[in-house]
Design a protein around this motif. Structure first.
Motif, PDB file in Angstrom:
ATOM      1  N   ASN A  71     -16.920-122.196 -68.458  1.00 19.34           N
ATOM      2  CA  ASN A  71     -15.470-122.070 -68.671  1.00 19.34           C
ATOM      3  C   ASN A  71     -15.115-120.892 -69.582  1.00 19.34           C
ATOM      4  O   ASN A  71     -14.194-120.984 -70.402  1.00 19.34           O
ATOM      5  N   LEU A  72     -15.847-119.795 -69.414  1.00 16.20           N
ATOM      6  CA  LEU A  72     -15.578-118.584 -70.185  1.00 16.20           C
ATOM      7  C   LEU A  72     -14.921-117.546 -69.298  1.00 16.20           C
ATOM      8  O   LEU A  72     -15.245-117.425 -68.119  1.00 16.20           O
ATOM      9  N   ARG A  73     -14.023-116.785 -69.872  1.00  9.89           N
ATOM     10  CA  ARG A  73     -13.455-115.628 -69.189  1.00  9.89           C
ATOM     11  C   ARG A  73     -14.422-114.460 -69.325  1.00  9.89           C
ATOM     12  O   ARG A  73     -15.267-114.430 -70.227  1.00  9.89           O
ATOM     13  N   ILE A  74     -14.291-113.478 -68.431  1.00  4.17           N
ATOM     14  CA  ILE A  74     -15.164-112.309 -68.494  1.00  4.17           C
ATOM     15  C   ILE A  74     -14.327-111.044 -68.294  1.00  4.17           C
ATOM     16  O   ILE A  74     -13.539-110.946 -67.357  1.00  4.17           O
ATOM     17  N   HIS A  75     -14.499-110.121 -69.234  1.00  2.00           N
ATOM     18  CA  HIS A  75     -13.759-108.846 -69.214  1.00  2.00           C
ATOM     19  C   HIS A  75     -14.737-107.702 -69.034  1.00  2.00           C
ATOM     20  O   HIS A  75     -15.798-107.665 -69.658  1.00  2.00           O
ATOM     21  N   MET A  76     -14.372-106.758 -68.172  1.00  2.00           N
ATOM     22  CA  MET A  76     -15.177-105.552 -67.993  1.00  2.00           C
ATOM     23  C   MET A  76     -14.479-104.354 -68.624  1.00  2.00           C
ATOM     24  O   MET A  76     -13.340-104.023 -68.263  1.00  2.00           O
ATOM     25  N   ASP A  77     -15.160-103.733 -69.592  1.00  2.00           N
ATOM     26  CA  ASP A  77     -14.770-102.411 -70.054  1.00  2.00           C
ATOM     27  C   ASP A  77     -15.280-101.440 -68.995  1.00  2.00           C
ATOM     28  O   ASP A  77     -16.425-101.012 -69.014  1.00  2.00           O
ATOM     29  N   GLY A  78     -14.399-101.121 -68.048  1.00  2.00           N
ATOM     30  CA  GLY A  78     -14.752-100.240 -66.943  1.00  2.00           C
ATOM     31  C   GLY A  78     -14.248 -98.836 -67.167  1.00  2.00           C
ATOM     32  O   GLY A  78     -13.745 -98.201 -66.227  1.00  2.00           O
ATOM     33  N   ALA A  79     -14.378 -98.346 -68.388  1.00  2.00           N
ATOM     34  CA  ALA A  79     -13.887 -96.996 -68.701  1.00  2.00           C
ATOM     35  C   ALA A  79     -14.363 -95.992 -67.660  1.00  2.00           C
ATOM     36  O   ALA A  79     -13.603 -95.144 -67.197  1.00  2.00           O
ATOM     37  N   ARG A  80     -15.632 -96.112 -67.271  1.00  2.00           N
ATOM     38  CA  ARG A  80     -16.199 -95.215 -66.256  1.00  2.00           C
ATOM     39  C   ARG A  80     -16.651 -96.015 -65.036  1.00  2.00           C
ATOM     40  O   ARG A  80     -17.695 -95.733 -64.436  1.00  2.00           O
ATOM     41  N   LEU A  81     -15.872 -97.007 -64.656  1.00  2.00           N
ATOM     42  CA  LEU A  81     -16.211 -97.845 -63.507  1.00  2.00           C
ATOM     43  C   LEU A  81     -16.403 -97.018 -62.243  1.00  2.00           C
ATOM     44  O   LEU A  81     -17.330 -97.269 -61.451  1.00  2.00           O
ATOM     45  N   PHE A  82     -15.554 -96.016 -62.034  1.00  2.00           N
ATOM     46  CA  PHE A  82     -15.654 -95.249 -60.791  1.00  2.00           C
ATOM     47  C   PHE A  82     -16.898 -94.368 -60.768  1.00  2.00           C
ATOM     48  O   PHE A  82     -17.410 -94.045 -59.696  1.00  2.00           O
TER      49      PHE A  82
END
Length: 346
Positions: free
Chosen positions: A165-176
């Motif tokens: 039951n945890l949320r998950i965040h992506m620091d996708g600064a350079r995702l592309f």
């Protein structure tokens, strides 16, 4: 003297075409939801990332921090890798702005495992401990020379988060950059996270801004916290237009930056004074060190005197980052200067 700017991909400048798009942007008051260019940017990025809604923010740091603030309560724990940007390079904002504690994991190239997570997750069944609320991942991982998360590893981390039951965040600064390096769509990654922040001002070449994307309720909360942090930018369509231009023109060309990084790295590997692992060239970043106790800070200073700017980092590492303002001819010049300077640093 021509400068070859390799310190960071944040050094890019708007092209004439991007400046024209900015000059011609439709604008309105974004705090009233009335800036059409901002609205288009938010909708376009949300669609690209497979999320319900988007929020234009001033920076990757602001995107990460309003994401954390919107998905945690004061006193919560979050889980992050020990060299993550959100922990190391955002001015202590996790504690100052969200009042959270960080459970740090030692990753392999920034990638951690469900087993590591299970060791630190606090479920709220013991009054002595905080309650874990959020997991943060970084893709590509800056401190690991722009390493892209393997999708299967991200999928396992996501499954562990959701089973707890945890949320998950992506620091996708350079995702592309990760997408181009791996030949994957953005949604191949983002389907495994609840929120994702993508920088427009790094490899994509816009002068300012990031977009945070996620479900509508979380983005509504993030919009509130953005305002609290002074991020209501009013007629910000002039900036959003640059982001829209970047999305349309500058994602597919990231492969060129990766090829430039590889070519520079291979040339550095031929120098006796340089220690570099070519297996660690993953996207647009090069990390290398100098043998025989040579001082990286002195080396960077001498390179700069010859018109090639790199970044000296502790402990003893030099970083070079390719981007759209670095041409093939400039890579040739950088190689020539490195051959001249690095073989004579004492």
């Amino acid at each position: 003297m021509e400068i070859v700017e390799l310190r960071s991909d944040t050094m890019t400048r708007p092209t004439p075409s991007m400046r024209r798009a900015m000059a011609n942007a439709e604008v309105g008051d974004d705090c009233f939801g009335e800036d059409p260019s901002v609205n288009r940017l938010e909708e376009a990025m949300a669609a690209l990332l497979g999320k319900e809604a988007g929020l234009f923010v001033t920076s990757g740091t602001q995107g990460n921090q309003v994401a954390v603030r919107s998905q945690t309560r004061h006193g919560n724990d979050i889980i992050a890798e020990k060299y993550s940007h959100v922990f190391n390079a955002e001015a202590g904002a996790l504690g100052a702005l969200s009042g959270v504690q960080v459970r740090l994991l030692t990753g392999e190239r920034g990638v951690f495992t469900p087993a590591q997570m299970e060791e630190v997750i606090q479920r709220g069944d013991n009054v002595h401990y905080g309650r874990t609320a959020l997991v943060a991942v970084e893709n590509t991982h800056n401190k690991s020379a722009g390493y892209p998360w393997p999708v299967d590893a991200l999928s396992r981390v996501s499954a562990c988060a959701r089973s707890n039951n945890l949320r998950i965040h992506m620091d996708g600064a350079r995702l592309f950059n990760a997408c181009v390096a791996k030949g994957l769509t953005a949604q191949t990654y983002t389907q495994h996270v609840d929120t994702v922040s993508v920088c427009l001002s790094k490899g994509l070449g816009a002068p300012v801004g990031s977009v945070l994307a996620g479900d509508r309720d979380t983005i509504d909360a993030a919009r509130y916290y953005r305002k609290m942090l002074g991020g209501g930018m009013r007629q910000s369509g002039v900036l959003a237009a640059a982001g829209l231009y970047a999305m349309e023109h500058n994602i597919s060309r990231l492969a060129e930056d990766h090829a430039h990084a590889r070519r520079l790295a291979e040339a550095l590997a031929d120098l006796d004074t340089v220690e570099i692992d070519l297996d660690e060239i993953h996207s647009n970043m090069i990390f290398f060190s100098l043998r025989d106790g040579l001082d990286p800070f002195e080396a960077v200073e001498r390179l700069s005197e010859e018109g090639v700017r790199m970044l000296a980092m502790k402990p003893g590492v030099i970083r070079a980052v390719t981007h759209l303002d670095v041409s093939g001819e400039q890579i040739d010049r950088a190689i020539d200067v490195c051959r001249k300077v690095l073989n004579h640093v004492s």
